[in-house]
Design an enzyme around this catalytic site. Sequence first.
Site, PDB file in Angstrom:
ATOM      1  N   TYR A  33      33.659  38.837  69.628  1.00 56.73           N
ATOM      2  CA  TYR A  33      35.179  38.588  69.433  1.00 56.73           C
ATOM      3  C   TYR A  33      35.791  38.187  70.733  1.00 56.73           C
ATOM      4  CZ  TYR A  33      36.506  42.839  72.040  1.00 56.73           C
ATOM      5  OH  TYR A  33      36.832  43.749  73.104  1.00 56.73           O
ATOM      6  N   ARG A  52      33.946  31.674  77.062  1.00 58.65           N
ATOM      7  CA  ARG A  52      33.300  32.815  76.982  1.00 58.65           C
ATOM      8  C   ARG A  52      32.892  33.533  75.719  1.00 58.65           C
ATOM      9  NH1 ARG A  52      36.679  38.085  78.870  1.00 58.65           N
ATOM     10  NH2 ARG A  52      37.754  37.707  76.917  1.00 58.65           N
ATOM     11  N   ARG A 100      20.537  44.280  54.150  1.00 54.32           N
ATOM     12  CA  ARG A 100      20.262  45.119  55.576  1.00 54.32           C
ATOM     13  C   ARG A 100      18.785  45.320  55.857  1.00 54.32           C
ATOM     14  NH1 ARG A 100      19.688  50.009  57.649  1.00 54.32           N
ATOM     15  NH2 ARG A 100      21.306  50.485  59.542  1.00 54.32           N
ATOM     16  N   HIS A 102      17.199  45.067  60.098  1.00 49.56           N
ATOM     17  CA  HIS A 102      17.815  44.993  61.428  1.00 49.56           C
ATOM     18  C   HIS A 102      17.358  43.623  62.242  1.00 49.56           C
ATOM     19  CE1 HIS A 102      17.767  49.287  61.002  1.00 49.56           C
ATOM     20  NE2 HIS A 102      18.472  49.574  62.272  1.00 49.56           N
ATOM     21  N   LYS A 149      30.751  40.032  74.974  1.00 53.81           N
ATOM     22  CA  LYS A 149      31.920  40.515  74.424  1.00 53.81           C
ATOM     23  C   LYS A 149      31.621  41.099  72.977  1.00 53.81           C
ATOM     24  CE  LYS A 149      36.836  40.062  74.388  1.00 53.81           C
ATOM     25  NZ  LYS A 149      37.408  41.477  74.788  1.00 53.81           N
ATOM     26  N   GLU A 182      35.128  49.553  84.855  1.00 55.82           N
ATOM     27  CA  GLU A 182      36.354  49.168  84.131  1.00 55.82           C
ATOM     28  C   GLU A 182      37.110  49.804  83.241  1.00 55.82           C
ATOM     29  OE1 GLU A 182      35.283  45.580  81.666  1.00 55.82           O
ATOM     30  OE2 GLU A 182      33.562  46.502  80.977  1.00 55.82           O
ATOM     31  N   LEU A 207      32.829  43.447  81.691  1.00 58.82           N
ATOM     32  CA  LEU A 207      33.071  42.165  81.028  1.00 58.82           C
ATOM     33  C   LEU A 207      34.008  41.277  82.193  1.00 58.82           C
ATOM     34  CD1 LEU A 207      33.263  40.710  78.486  1.00 58.82           C
ATOM     35  CD2 LEU A 207      35.448  41.266  78.327  1.00 58.82           C
TER      36      LEU A 207
HETATM   37  N1  PMP Z   1      36.773  45.027  79.957  1.00 58.33           N
HETATM   38  C1  PMP Z   1      36.857  45.053  78.502  1.00 58.33           C
HETATM   39  C2  PMP Z   1      35.835  46.099  78.123  1.00 58.33           C
HETATM   40  C3  PMP Z   1      37.771  44.601  77.635  1.00 58.33           C
HETATM   41  O1  PMP Z   1      37.544  44.938  76.153  1.00 58.33           O
HETATM   42  C4  PMP Z   1      38.560  43.738  77.871  1.00 58.33           C
HETATM   43  C5  PMP Z   1      39.619  43.027  76.728  1.00 58.33           C
HETATM   44  N2  PMP Z   1      39.091  42.571  75.893  1.00 58.33           N
HETATM   45  C6  PMP Z   1      38.807  43.164  79.220  1.00 58.33           C
HETATM   46  C7  PMP Z   1      38.061  43.992  80.262  1.00 58.33           C
HETATM   47  C8  PMP Z   1      39.827  42.326  79.674  1.00 58.33           C
HETATM   48  O2  PMP Z   1      39.166  41.073  79.407  1.00 58.33           O
HETATM   49  P1  PMP Z   1      40.363  39.790  79.189  1.00 58.33           P
HETATM   50  O3  PMP Z   1      41.250  39.772  80.358  1.00 58.33           O
HETATM   51  O4  PMP Z   1      39.492  38.554  78.847  1.00 58.33           O
HETATM   52  O5  PMP Z   1      41.242  40.281  77.881  1.00 58.33           O
END
Ligand code: PMP
Length: 298
Positions: A33, A52, A100, A102, A149, A182, A207
Site C-alpha cells: 500500500y 516506493r 486459498r 499459500h 510497505k 521507528e 521503512l
Molecule cells: N514507518 C512506518 C512503519 C509507516 O507505516 C510509515 C507510514 N506509512 C512511515 C514509517 C512513514 O512513511 P511515509 O513518510 O512515507 O508516510
Amino acid sequence: MSRVAYVNGQYVPHSHASVHVEDRGYQFSDGVYEVCEIWKGQIVDMTPHLDRLDRSLKELQIPAPMSRRALVRVMKEVISLNRVNNGIIYMQITRGVAPREHNFPPAGTPPSVVMTAKSVSPHKMDQVAAKGVGVVTVEENRWDRVDIKTVGLLPNVLAKQKAKEAGAHEAWFVDKNGLITEGGSTNAWIILKDGTLVTRPATHGILRGITREGVLKLAEKKGFSVEERGFSMDEAKNAREAFLTSASGLVMPVVKINETILGDGQPGPIVQDLRKSFHDASELIKLTVAGGNAPGVC
Ligand code: PMP
C-alpha cells in the site's frame, strides 16, 4: 456528497466498496500500500511514493496492475470525486483473488487495486502538533523486511493500540541492541543539544519514509547537521527535541517518551520550523484530471 472508492476498475460508493473473500490481501496480507498527503489541492511527493510502490511490488513479485499514467489518473479521479482538498489518498494492491493456497496463484491472475481518499482538517492536525504528542516504547517484534510497505501490519496494530491505551500517540519499536527503529506508522527522530538531527539509516530495520526523505532534504537546505544512525532511549530522553514523520502527520513534535517529559514539555523551535516549512522541499502535483470523460460512479 458521499464518499467514493475505486475497486478493481470501478468507482463505487464507499459504503458498498468491497473485495472478494478470497482476495489474497484479506487472507494472507499478500499486498502492498501507499498513502500520499493531499495539501491545498495538490498531491505531495507523488513520484517518490509511486517509486516506493513499484519497489514494494517488485520485492513481492506482484505484477504492476496498470501503467503509472493510468494509476495517476485513477488517483486524481478518486481525489476529485471525493472533493478532497486537504487529506490523504490510500492505495492498495494485492496479489489478487484465487482459491486459498499459500503459493502464488497462476501467472496472469490480475492484482486487486483499491483506492480511497478522505479529507483531514489541517487545522485539527496543527492543533495536535501545537501541543506535541507522547510515545511509548515496545519491543521490536516485526519481520526483517519492514522496508517493504506491506499490508501485513499486525505488530504495528498491537503496538499502536498499546500506545493508545497508555494515552500516547505512537509506539516506538526498540531493537535487541536497545536502539529505536521507528514508530508503528512513523519514522523516529531526535535533535541533540547541539541541534544535530538524528534518525536511523534506512538501510535496515525501518521503512524508508517519504516524509523522512523530505525532512532530510529540508534539513540540508536549512544547513542543519544530520546523523543517520541508531539512537538509544537514554539519548532520546536527553534530547533537546524529538519528532515523528509520516505522510499523514508530517512533522509531529514528541514531548514525552514513556514517563519522561522532554525539555519544558512543549514542541521546540526546530521541530516547529521543520513542520511549518515542510512543503518547501516537497514535490507538489496539481489535481487537474487530464482530459477524457470522468468515469461514472456505479
Ligand atoms: N514507518 C512506518 C512503519 C509507516 O507505516 C510509515 C507510514 N506509512 C512511515 C514509517 C512513514 O512513511 P511515509 O513518510 O512515507 O508516510
